[in-house]
Write a protein that holds these residues in place. Structure first.
Motif, PDB file in Angstrom:
ATOM      1  N   ILE A   1      -7.967 -50.467  47.250  1.00  0.00           N
ATOM      2  CA  ILE A   1      -8.092 -51.028  46.404  1.00  0.00           C
ATOM      3  C   ILE A   1      -9.775 -50.644  46.123  1.00  0.00           C
ATOM      4  O   ILE A   1      -9.791 -51.843  44.917  1.00  0.00           O
ATOM      5  CB  ILE A   1      -7.526 -52.127  45.877  1.00  0.00           C
TER       6      ILE A   1
ATOM      7  N   GLU B   1     -11.097 -48.844  44.043  1.00  0.00           N
ATOM      8  CA  GLU B   1     -11.830 -48.863  42.354  1.00  0.00           C
ATOM      9  C   GLU B   1     -12.198 -50.439  41.919  1.00  0.00           C
ATOM     10  O   GLU B   1     -13.006 -50.919  40.714  1.00  0.00           O
ATOM     11  CB  GLU B   1     -11.100 -47.670  41.507  1.00  0.00           C
ATOM     12  N   HIS B   2     -11.315 -51.964  42.614  1.00  0.00           N
ATOM     13  CA  HIS B   2     -11.892 -52.843  42.383  1.00  0.00           C
ATOM     14  C   HIS B   2     -12.736 -53.327  43.260  1.00  0.00           C
ATOM     15  O   HIS B   2     -12.457 -54.180  43.066  1.00  0.00           O
ATOM     16  CB  HIS B   2      -9.697 -53.482  42.739  1.00  0.00           C
TER      17      HIS B   2
ATOM     18  N   ALA C   1     -12.823 -62.532  32.928  1.00  0.00           N
ATOM     19  CA  ALA C   1     -11.408 -62.400  33.340  1.00  0.00           C
ATOM     20  C   ALA C   1     -10.652 -63.290  33.216  1.00  0.00           C
ATOM     21  O   ALA C   1     -11.546 -64.478  31.958  1.00  0.00           O
ATOM     22  CB  ALA C   1     -11.405 -61.830  34.742  1.00  0.00           C
TER      23      ALA C   1
ATOM     24  N   LEU D   1     -10.471 -57.397  40.457  1.00  0.00           N
ATOM     25  CA  LEU D   1     -12.445 -57.117  40.658  1.00  0.00           C
ATOM     26  C   LEU D   1     -13.039 -57.528  41.382  1.00  0.00           C
ATOM     27  O   LEU D   1     -12.917 -59.297  41.542  1.00  0.00           O
ATOM     28  CB  LEU D   1     -13.294 -57.710  38.935  1.00  0.00           C
TER      29      LEU D   1
ATOM     30  N   HIS E   1     -17.921 -55.981  33.189  1.00  0.00           N
ATOM     31  CA  HIS E   1     -17.115 -55.524  33.412  1.00  0.00           C
ATOM     32  C   HIS E   1     -15.583 -56.776  32.772  1.00  0.00           C
ATOM     33  O   HIS E   1     -16.229 -57.326  32.807  1.00  0.00           O
ATOM     34  CB  HIS E   1     -16.177 -55.407  35.381  1.00  0.00           C
TER      35      HIS E   1
ATOM     36  N   LEU F   1      -1.341 -57.609  37.411  1.00  0.00           N
ATOM     37  CA  LEU F   1      -2.464 -57.461  37.642  1.00  0.00           C
ATOM     38  C   LEU F   1      -3.903 -56.634  37.720  1.00  0.00           C
ATOM     39  O   LEU F   1      -3.744 -56.493  38.473  1.00  0.00           O
ATOM     40  CB  LEU F   1      -3.007 -59.268  37.907  1.00  0.00           C
ATOM     41  N   ARG F   2      -4.979 -57.395  37.366  1.00  0.00           N
ATOM     42  CA  ARG F   2      -6.253 -56.027  37.250  1.00  0.00           C
ATOM     43  C   ARG F   2      -7.117 -57.291  37.546  1.00  0.00           C
ATOM     44  O   ARG F   2      -8.223 -57.617  37.580  1.00  0.00           O
ATOM     45  CB  ARG F   2      -7.004 -55.285  35.637  1.00  0.00           C
TER      46      ARG F   2
ATOM     47  N   LEU G   1      -2.423 -57.117  42.276  1.00  0.00           N
ATOM     48  CA  LEU G   1      -2.608 -55.090  42.168  1.00  0.00           C
ATOM     49  C   LEU G   1      -1.580 -55.579  41.919  1.00  0.00           C
ATOM     50  O   LEU G   1      -0.114 -54.716  41.102  1.00  0.00           O
ATOM     51  CB  LEU G   1      -3.114 -55.016  42.847  1.00  0.00           C
TER      52      LEU G   1
ATOM     53  N   ALA H   1     -11.738 -57.884  33.814  1.00  0.00           N
ATOM     54  CA  ALA H   1     -10.611 -57.392  34.632  1.00  0.00           C
ATOM     55  C   ALA H   1      -9.426 -58.612  33.998  1.00  0.00           C
ATOM     56  O   ALA H   1     -10.083 -59.588  33.437  1.00  0.00           O
ATOM     57  CB  ALA H   1     -10.982 -58.088  36.265  1.00  0.00           C
ATOM     58  N   ASP H   2      -8.273 -58.804  35.152  1.00  0.00           N
ATOM     59  CA  ASP H   2      -7.188 -59.813  34.769  1.00  0.00           C
ATOM     60  C   ASP H   2      -8.447 -61.288  35.504  1.00  0.00           C
ATOM     61  O   ASP H   2      -8.078 -62.408  34.984  1.00  0.00           O
ATOM     62  CB  ASP H   2      -6.114 -60.012  34.905  1.00  0.00           C
TER      63      ASP H   2
END
Length: 456
Positions: A225, A227-228, A257, A31, A3, A28-29, A24, A5-6
């Motif tokens: 959130i 999906e994260h 990340a 996880l 995966h 930022l992304r 978010l 992510a940030d």
């Protein structure tokens, strides 16, 4: 499976969920990697009967928990006041069972002694910087003695000393001989004054509950959130370099990340491997921060019969096995619910008993205080936290002697690309949900600032 992510957030407790949502919102992304099969961490709501929620974990907020009130309003979770009408039932130092008014009349002098010590604690706590307790003018002296030893030096009567122990263990979930005086003062300072910690009435830390149970808060946060979030993903190794992290989970999941926020209790964070290894001082810190020991037991009755007898459902007892209780009924539901607290040594002992024996001992205590109807509950539910693999204790981490002064500055300070967030790191209402929100926001904002400054 890899995966990208940030920011990776380790843990889907309240701190982790708040951190991810804050990230978010900043574009930022995130996880979230959660070891358990659910979100919430030390928040857990179950049903004692169909449609009747009980909070096995965190349950209350207080009048000054402004972040939690705002969060509940935002998420659409209604609140209601903790039931507090009537007299508390006492049983201390061989007094037998006494109602509150009779207890206060008999022990007014002892209660005045207790008030004197509480005011002294407030004065001392005011000298402790919540973001750096080790810098308090008398930090070395206060950190070298346990809270229990200091209590013993105050010349209190047995009743006053016992009350002080029960109230303090109710906050820290460990005997007072296991925590430093500095740690107690830090806890008081982050929460305002002793009155805000010990009271269930106006101004206290346990004045308000959530409709549907506290579990509604992390459930609704997670839905925003979803999906994260990855569940059943215990983090085993965090590889970290100048500007990148690689997080390895059991089962093969890998996440890459630019930053990682470890949003679990310090003792659990210390069980993750780090490559390269963290500084020895940070590791030594986590070796010295055990979680508390706490257990809750709920008795459900056809009605809250004690209210008609003029009782509020609260018990304070040194006979036990529970030291405190309260009325945990739910508005709109006819059932009566009594919650018994077992904390510190009581939790350690009773959690090892067979449930039938534990329930019988607690039932006998309720009968002493509430009468024979207490022997006939419709349901019984209990929950203990040290046996839970991904929690290993509750409510919070506690510093023993010399921990704050020798290692405290390593508690919340980032290490390169690694940031720390849990209620234990908060500087306002540490050990409470309010503190968890504070810690999650602090860590997320620090990461946002770093990444917005051009760090890659």
């Amino acid at each position: 499976m890899a995966h990208e992510a940030d920011v990776v957030v380790v843990g889907a407790g309240l701190s982790g969920l708040i951190a991810a949502r804050t990230l978010l919102a900043a574009g930022l992304r995130p996880l979230i990697l959660e070891a358990d099969n659910r979100v919430g961490g030390r928040i857990l709501t179950e049903e004692a009967l169909p449609g009747l929620p009980v909070d096995i974990g965190a349950q209350w907020i207080g009048d000054t928990h402004h972040r939690m009130f705002a969060l509940a309003e935002e998420l659409g979770v209604p609140t209601f006041p903790q039931y507090d009408d009537g007299e508390t039932s006492y049983e201390l130092d061989g007094s037998g069972v006494l109602r509150e008014n009779a207890f206060h009349a008999r022990f007014s002098g002892e209660l005045a002694e207790l008030e004197r010590v509480l005011r002294r604690l407030d004065e001392m706590a005011a000298e402790v910087p919540p973001a750096a307790p080790w810098l308090a003018p008398r930090a070395a002296d206060w950190d070298a003695v346990t809270a229990g030893a200091w209590y013993d030096e105050q010349g209190l009567s047995p009743v006053a000393r016992t009350l002080l122990e029960i109230c303090t263990v109710g906050i820290l979930a460990v005997p007072t001989v296991e925590v430093s005086l500095l740690h107690l003062l830090f806890t008081i300072q982050t929460c305002g004054v002793t009155a805000e910690l010990f009271a269930e009435s106006e101004g206290g830390a346990q004045t308000t509950r959530f409709v549907g149970g506290t579990g509604e808060i992390p459930r609704r946060l997670a839905a925003l959130i979803a999906e994260h979030i990855v569940l059943d993903a215990p983090v085993q190794l965090i590889g970290h370099g100048r500007d990148r992290v690689t997080v390895h989970c059991r089962g093969g999941l890998i996440a890459r990340a630019r930053r990682v926020i470890v949003a679990i209790s310090p003792t659990l964070a210390g069980r993750i491997m780090y490559d390269p290894p963290l500084p020895g001082r940070r590791d030594q810190l986590t070796q010295r921060l055990p979680n508390g020991s706490a257990m809750k037991a709920f008795f459900v009755y056809d009605e809250p019969f004690w209210r008609a007898d003029g009782l509020n459902g609260q018990i304070i007892s040194d006979v036990g096995p529970a030291r405190m209780s309260n009325d945990s009924g739910v508005p709109g539901d006819a059932h009566g619910v009594i919650l018994l607290f077992l904390e510190g040594e009581q939790a350690r002992v009773c959690s090892q008993l067979p449930e039938e024996q534990r329930r019988a001992a607690l039932t006998a205590e309720l009968v002493r205080h509430l009468g024979p109807r207490a022997a006939r509950p419709e349901a019984y539910v209990d929950g203990e936290w040290s046996e839970r693999q991904w929690t290993r204790g509750c409510y919070n981490a506690n510093c023993g002697p010399l921990v704050w002064t020798a290692y405290g500055s390593a508690l919340a300070a980032p290490i390169g690309v690694i940031h720390w967030a849990s209620t234990d790191t908060a500087t306002r209402w540490s050990a409470y949900m309010e503190g968890a929100v504070d810690a999650g926001e602090r860590a997320a904002n620090a990461v946002i600032a770093e990444l917005s400054d051009g760090h890659r």
